[in-house]
Design an enzyme around this catalytic site. Structure first.
Site, mmCIF file in Angstrom:
data_model
loop_
_atom_site.group_PDB
_atom_site.id
_atom_site.type_symbol
_atom_site.label_atom_id
_atom_site.label_comp_id
_atom_site.label_asym_id
_atom_site.label_seq_id
_atom_site.Cartn_x
_atom_site.Cartn_y
_atom_site.Cartn_z
ATOM 1 N N LYS A 190 0.842 -1.204 0.000
ATOM 2 C CA LYS A 190 0.000 0.000 0.000
ATOM 3 C C LYS A 190 0.877 1.253 0.000
ATOM 4 O O LYS A 190 0.674 2.167 -0.779
ATOM 5 C CB LYS A 190 -0.911 -0.047 1.219
ATOM 6 C CG LYS A 190 -1.798 1.152 1.379
ATOM 7 C CD LYS A 190 -2.767 0.966 2.532
ATOM 8 C CE LYS A 190 -3.413 2.302 2.861
ATOM 9 N NZ LYS A 190 -4.406 2.226 3.918
ATOM 10 N N GLU A 196 10.545 -4.553 4.548
ATOM 11 C CA GLU A 196 10.634 -5.971 4.161
ATOM 12 C C GLU A 196 10.318 -6.123 2.671
ATOM 13 O O GLU A 196 11.039 -6.787 1.918
ATOM 14 C CB GLU A 196 9.620 -6.819 4.962
ATOM 15 C CG GLU A 196 9.923 -6.942 6.439
ATOM 16 C CD GLU A 196 9.205 -5.900 7.278
ATOM 17 O OE1 GLU A 196 8.919 -4.795 6.751
ATOM 18 O OE2 GLU A 196 8.934 -6.181 8.452
ATOM 19 N N GLY A 248 -4.810 -1.864 4.902
ATOM 20 C CA GLY A 248 -3.988 -2.983 4.431
ATOM 21 C C GLY A 248 -4.637 -4.332 4.693
ATOM 22 O O GLY A 248 -4.715 -5.195 3.815
ATOM 23 N N ARG A 249 -5.153 -4.530 5.902
ATOM 24 C CA ARG A 249 -5.711 -5.846 6.255
ATOM 25 C C ARG A 249 -7.120 -6.054 5.701
ATOM 26 O O ARG A 249 -7.723 -7.097 5.943
ATOM 27 C CB ARG A 249 -5.679 -6.019 7.781
ATOM 28 C CG ARG A 249 -6.298 -4.879 8.568
ATOM 29 C CD ARG A 249 -5.946 -4.961 10.057
ATOM 30 N NE ARG A 249 -6.444 -3.802 10.799
ATOM 31 C CZ ARG A 249 -5.810 -2.643 10.927
ATOM 32 N NH1 ARG A 249 -4.634 -2.467 10.335
ATOM 33 N NH2 ARG A 249 -6.324 -1.660 11.638
ATOM 34 N N GLU A 334 -4.726 -6.593 14.831
ATOM 35 C CA GLU A 334 -4.233 -5.274 14.434
ATOM 36 C C GLU A 334 -5.388 -4.265 14.502
ATOM 37 O O GLU A 334 -5.176 -3.085 14.760
ATOM 38 C CB GLU A 334 -3.638 -5.323 13.023
ATOM 39 C CG GLU A 334 -2.710 -4.155 12.721
ATOM 40 C CD GLU A 334 -1.865 -4.354 11.452
ATOM 41 O OE1 GLU A 334 -0.700 -4.745 11.544
ATOM 42 O OE2 GLU A 334 -2.402 -4.096 10.363
ATOM 43 N N HIS A 365 -4.685 -33.092 17.292
ATOM 44 C CA HIS A 365 -3.544 -33.903 17.724
ATOM 45 C C HIS A 365 -2.411 -33.017 18.211
ATOM 46 O O HIS A 365 -1.266 -33.464 18.298
ATOM 47 C CB HIS A 365 -3.096 -34.800 16.574
ATOM 48 C CG HIS A 365 -4.202 -35.710 16.117
ATOM 49 N ND1 HIS A 365 -4.415 -36.951 16.662
ATOM 50 C CD2 HIS A 365 -5.208 -35.513 15.223
ATOM 51 C CE1 HIS A 365 -5.478 -37.509 16.096
ATOM 52 N NE2 HIS A 365 -5.990 -36.642 15.224
ATOM 53 N N LYS A 494 9.157 -0.529 14.236
ATOM 54 C CA LYS A 494 9.742 -0.194 12.929
ATOM 55 C C LYS A 494 10.824 0.879 13.106
ATOM 56 O O LYS A 494 11.900 0.797 12.531
ATOM 57 C CB LYS A 494 8.672 0.355 11.981
ATOM 58 C CG LYS A 494 7.715 -0.678 11.427
ATOM 59 C CD LYS A 494 6.810 -0.014 10.386
ATOM 60 C CE LYS A 494 5.627 -0.874 10.032
ATOM 61 N NZ LYS A 494 4.633 -0.221 9.194
HETATM 62 O O1 F6P Z 1 3.162 -2.982 9.805
HETATM 63 C C1 F6P Z 1 1.810 -3.106 9.671
HETATM 64 C C2 F6P Z 1 1.340 -2.779 8.294
HETATM 65 O O2 F6P Z 1 1.249 -1.410 8.137
HETATM 66 C C3 F6P Z 1 0.036 -3.467 8.016
HETATM 67 O O3 F6P Z 1 -1.056 -2.776 8.499
HETATM 68 C C4 F6P Z 1 0.074 -3.611 6.545
HETATM 69 O O4 F6P Z 1 -0.855 -4.548 6.097
HETATM 70 C C5 F6P Z 1 1.509 -4.028 6.349
HETATM 71 O O5 F6P Z 1 2.220 -3.274 7.295
HETATM 72 C C6 F6P Z 1 2.068 -3.818 4.974
HETATM 73 O O6 F6P Z 1 2.001 -2.494 4.574
HETATM 74 P P1 F6P Z 1 2.190 -2.090 3.069
HETATM 75 O O7 F6P Z 1 1.124 -2.721 2.282
HETATM 76 O O8 F6P Z 1 2.142 -0.598 3.049
HETATM 77 O O9 F6P Z 1 3.552 -2.599 2.625
#
Ligand code: F6P
Length: 529
Positions: A190, A196, A248-249, A334, A365, A494
């Site tokens: 987003k 990452e 995002g979620r 979240e 199990h 972060k």
């Molecule tokens: O760190 C949390 C977050 O902001 C989530 O809410 C989001 O889904 C994820 O990181 C990834 O964010 P982006 O889509 O901006 O890379």
């Protein structure tokens, strides 16, 4: 007495009442369930009775759930701490009824992007591309990864892989198996700043160049940040944008769902959206007592805030829904893992529970021992389809259903000491040894569970299920008076990671860090090759 206090004293009075007794002489199974089309939500195996339910419904009414729901669908800025509307529902508003944000109808742009995604997906599905790698994390990973796995029987497009972790092992293990010339890389972010994702995207680009692929044609981006995707060098024709009012979620319904569309095709994706839309229509129109998201949320509030059960287990009896608990962890934790109310004051009560789980029967199990005989009560949420997709393996599915139903039955019924004694006597035990062994075989029972049942896990049904859980989060958030749509709690870690990186690399001293962190850095330095 306020309604919270009333519910608490009600719970104090009934907490030892056997759930099973509630069924006597009533149509409880029918009266304590709600249905949407062929989907059944059964909450009869809980300690909620008619009075409790009516108090819970008052709680929702007092909190203004209906008004806030309408405000959300109408594009009001209900995400007040970020100054944003919350409109993931517009992504599945397939009939295009206007949805206004700041005086502008957002539907034409949404439908245009959906159309572009469809064309792109068809073009890729008809091309030589054999593999798709979705690079994203959190909401840009969990939703599509869960949905692609869930919809395996409908998957007739390229293979899909998901890389999320910044641990180099994740991308290395994924790319090792792939041909760079026939792989499409989707950078799903987003913000297009997530460390990452951007680290993995750069690694994937270098790999593609080194192995004869062409990042110009084989990279796509899903983002709200056009400029950043352009800076990364992604062809604007292969960028699918969305707006910041899609959290995002909550984003699998739009461009972030591109890998799902590539897997099952635009038509299948459309059915997924239709399922979500059907749940939206139901959520907006159905009476509270018949409203699945409302009742799922009220059961959640009852168990977590009133009964004090601090976690809930999501137990899909469906191997392909194995990633649903992970997905729901982000969606619920979240969203509702907050301590401050909308007005900035501390919450007077606990907020979101710990959400966890795994697919049945595997979980049986592993951790079910604790759910049945542990000291803590963990409400269980079962999901089961009447049919599997493996027509020639129908006996497997019968066993799966039998196990699912057996678990909720066992949790409710338990096994009394007398019965355990009888079992031990039948095995030839007597005296102290019989007594001792019998006690280990007692199941306290009276442990609550709900079951969501449906005919088949197809794209439409998956859409319904995901939208159901989204709206459950909304209702619980409103009742708790919190903002379910920000996530400030992820920021501090972060920031500190950014400040730690030069320290880990030895470019800065660890003196500014607390003694524990500094000692860990020193250990790492000593052992790092
Ligand atoms: O760190 C949390 C977050 O902001 C989530 O809410 C989001 O889904 C994820 O990181 C990834 O964010 P982006 O889509 O901006 O890379």
């Amino acid at each position: 007495m306020d309604i919270w206090t009333k519910l608490k004293s009600r719970q104090d009075a009934i907490k030892d009442r056997p759930i099973l007794a509630l069924f006597e002489g009533t149509d409880r199974a029918e009266n304590f369930s709600a249905q949407l089309g062929d989907m059944l939500f059964d909450y009869s195996k809980t300690n909620i009775d008619a009075d409790t339910r009516s108090d819970l419904l008052h709680l929702a009414e007092d909190a203004g759930v209906a008004e806030k729901r309408d405000a959300m669908f109408a594009g009001a800025q209900i995400n007040a701490t970020e100054g944003r509307a919350v409109l993931h529902t517009a992504l599945r508003n397939l009939d295009g009824d206007p949805v206004m944000v700041d005086g502008v109808d957002v539907m034409p742009a949404i439908l245009d992007t959906l159309g572009r995604m469809g064309k792109f997906a068809n073009q890729i599905r008809e091309s030589d591309i054999t593999d798709v790698v979705n690079i994203g994390i959190g909401g840009s990973d969990l939703g599509p990864a869960m949905a692609v796995q869930a919809l395996g029987p409908y998957h007739d497009g390229p293979r899909c892989h998901f890389v999320s972790n910044v641990d180099g092992a994740h991308i290395a293990d994924t790319l090792r198996e792939l041909d760079a010339k026939t792989t499409l890389v989707i950078v799903a972010s987003k913000t297009f700043t997530t460390i990452e994702t951007m680290t993995n995207a750069r690694t994937a680009r270098a790999w593609m160049i080194d192995h004869g692929g062409d990042p110009k044609t084989q990279f796509a981006a899903l983002s709200t940040a056009d400029e950043k995707t352009a800076d990364f060098g992604i062809d604007p024709d292969q960028v699918f944008g969305f707006e910041d009012w899609v959290g995002g979620r909550y984003s699998v319904w739009g461009p972030i769902g591109l890998s799902v569309m590539l897997a099952i095709g635009p038509r299948g994706f459309n059915a997924f959206l239709r399922g979500g839309q059907a749940m939206d229509i139901h959520f907006r129109a159905a009476k509270p007592i018949e409203n699945l998201p409302m009742m799922l949320a009220l059961v959640g509030i009852w168990h977590n805030q009133i009964c004090g059960y601090t976690s809930r287990a999501v137990l899909p009896y469906d191997e392909r829904l194995g990633q649903l608990p992970n997905y729901l962890q982000q969606l619920e934790m979240e969203s509702n893992g907050k301590s401050v109310q909308m007005d900035g004051t501390d919450t007077p009560r606990d907020t979101g529970p710990v959400v966890w789980g795994a697919a049945g029967t595997n979980g049986q199990h592993a951790f079910y021992q604790l759910i049945h005989q542990g000291t803590r009560v963990i409400p269980a949420e079962f999901l089961i389809a009447a049919n599997g997709h493996e027509a020639d393996l129908a006996h497997h599915h019968s066993l799966l259903i039998a196990n699912c139903l057996a678990q909720s039955e066992a949790l409710m019924q338990g096994r009394h000491l007398d019965e355990a004694r009888r079992i031990m006597a039948a095995k030839g035990l007597s005296g102290d040894e019989l007594e001792r062994q019998a006690r280990h075989r007692v199941f306290p029972g009276n442990r609550p569970s709900t079951t969501l049942a449906y005919p088949l896990l197809d794209p439409f049904t998956l859409g319904q299920i995901i939208a159901l859980y989204e709206h459950r989060v909304f209702v619980e958030g409103v009742i708790l008076g919190i903002n379910s749509y920000d996530q400030w709690g992820v920021e501090l870690g972060k920031e500190l990671a950014t400040s730690l990186q030069p320290i880990v690399d030895g470019d800065q001293s660890a003196d500014s860090k607390d003694p524990s962190t500094a000692a860990l850095v020193s250990f790492i330095h000593k052992h790092r090759a």
